[in-house]
Design a protein around this motif. Structure first.
Motif, PDB file in Angstrom:
ATOM      1  N   HIS A  51      42.951  37.404  33.725  1.00 37.18           N
ATOM      2  CA  HIS A  51      43.300  39.114  32.845  1.00 37.18           C
ATOM      3  C   HIS A  51      43.008  40.389  34.142  1.00 37.18           C
ATOM      4  O   HIS A  51      43.577  40.975  34.253  1.00 37.18           O
ATOM      5  CB  HIS A  51      42.420  39.601  32.090  1.00 37.18           C
ATOM      6  N   ARG A  52      41.975  39.341  34.356  1.00 30.08           N
ATOM      7  CA  ARG A  52      41.307  41.041  35.680  1.00 30.08           C
ATOM      8  C   ARG A  52      42.482  40.742  36.615  1.00 30.08           C
ATOM      9  O   ARG A  52      42.924  42.294  37.469  1.00 30.08           O
ATOM     10  CB  ARG A  52      40.524  40.881  36.164  1.00 30.08           C
ATOM     11  N   TYR A 106      36.230  41.540  24.998  1.00 33.08           N
ATOM     12  CA  TYR A 106      37.323  41.354  26.388  1.00 33.08           C
ATOM     13  C   TYR A 106      38.986  41.305  25.218  1.00 33.08           C
ATOM     14  O   TYR A 106      40.290  41.387  25.936  1.00 33.08           O
ATOM     15  CB  TYR A 106      37.379  39.864  26.528  1.00 33.08           C
ATOM     16  N   ASP A 122      47.381  38.771  34.478  1.00 32.18           N
ATOM     17  CA  ASP A 122      48.356  38.204  33.513  1.00 32.18           C
ATOM     18  C   ASP A 122      47.449  38.700  32.006  1.00 32.18           C
ATOM     19  O   ASP A 122      47.277  38.029  31.676  1.00 32.18           O
ATOM     20  CB  ASP A 122      48.187  36.479  34.681  1.00 32.18           C
ATOM     21  N   ARG A 123      47.639  39.420  31.470  1.00 26.78           N
ATOM     22  CA  ARG A 123      47.437  40.326  30.547  1.00 26.78           C
ATOM     23  C   ARG A 123      48.205  39.161  29.259  1.00 26.78           C
ATOM     24  O   ARG A 123      47.017  38.596  28.576  1.00 26.78           O
ATOM     25  CB  ARG A 123      48.027  41.304  30.254  1.00 26.78           C
ATOM     26  N   ALA A 152      46.268  35.821  28.963  1.00 28.85           N
ATOM     27  CA  ALA A 152      44.897  36.123  29.275  1.00 28.85           C
ATOM     28  C   ALA A 152      44.758  35.920  27.747  1.00 28.85           C
ATOM     29  O   ALA A 152      43.600  35.365  26.433  1.00 28.85           O
ATOM     30  CB  ALA A 152      43.984  36.917  29.976  1.00 28.85           C
ATOM     31  N   ARG A 153      45.322  37.227  26.611  1.00 28.30           N
ATOM     32  CA  ARG A 153      45.767  37.442  25.156  1.00 28.30           C
ATOM     33  C   ARG A 153      45.462  35.668  24.700  1.00 28.30           C
ATOM     34  O   ARG A 153      44.424  35.412  23.401  1.00 28.30           O
ATOM     35  CB  ARG A 153      46.684  37.712  25.022  1.00 28.30           C
ATOM     36  N   THR A 207      42.936  42.967  26.215  1.00 32.71           N
ATOM     37  CA  THR A 207      44.780  42.040  26.313  1.00 32.71           C
ATOM     38  C   THR A 207      45.373  43.400  24.815  1.00 32.71           C
ATOM     39  O   THR A 207      46.689  42.496  25.228  1.00 32.71           O
ATOM     40  CB  THR A 207      44.739  40.877  26.049  1.00 32.71           C
TER      41      THR A 207
END
Length: 172
Positions: A24-25, A58, A28-29, A32-33, A62
């Motif tokens: 995510h960081r 976390y 790649d939101r 990651a979600r 997202t």
């Protein structure tokens, strides 16, 4: 041997969560979600509070919709409170240091949704519980973010995009 495997399992799940957070960081939101939701499906609503707190915390980051972010942050706080009250496996002391950030996130969520009273309520809880924070970079960052959001809520009833509380994985 079984006890040893049980101790390794939580660490393995937290490691998996950490790997997705790095994704995510890295920008790649969506992926990651998707992966965090898969992990949530694995542990379920009745999973260990530490895992639910970490994942929900976390997952909130997202979300595209502020209402969805609020729902995940509420789940994270509920699980953290279970741990802090001694109702789940984990170190209640270390989780208490995470609660100010969770209330800060909720205050920001409510402010984004135009619910200034709820935002101020959670901001007050963040301030009241900030004494549990360590005197380190994380604690200093959370305290500074509380102060910034207090100023913003006092000025216009809602935060801008720059208040940003630091995120930290709960440990246990």
């Amino acid at each position: 041997m079984a006890e040893r495997q049980e101790q390794a399992a939580p660490d393995a799940l937290l490691t998996r969560i950490g790997q997705v957070v790095m994704l995510h960081r890295g920008g790649d939101r969506e992926e990651a979600r998707r992966r965090l939701l898969q992990l949530w499906a694995e542990i379920g609503e009745d999973g260990a509070p530490l895992h639910r707190c970490t994942l929900a915390h976390y997952l909130a980051d997202t979300q595209d919709d502020p209402a969805d972010e609020l729902a995940w942050d509420l789940r994270a706080l509920s699980a953290a409170e279970e741990l802090a009250d001694g109702r789940g496996a984990g170190d209640p002391v270390s989780v208490r240091g995470f609660i100010p950030s969770l209330h800060l996130n909720l205050a920001a969520d409510y402010a984004r949704l135009g619910q200034a009273e709820a935002a101020r309520s959670h901001l007050g809880r963040a301030r009241r519980t900030a004494g549990s924070l360590s005197d380190d970079g994380y604690g200093d960052g959370v305290r500074a973010a509380i102060s910034r959001l207090e100023l913003r809520l006092g000025e216009d009833g809602g935060p801008g995009d720059s208040w940003g509380p630091p995120r930290q994985r709960p440990t246990g």
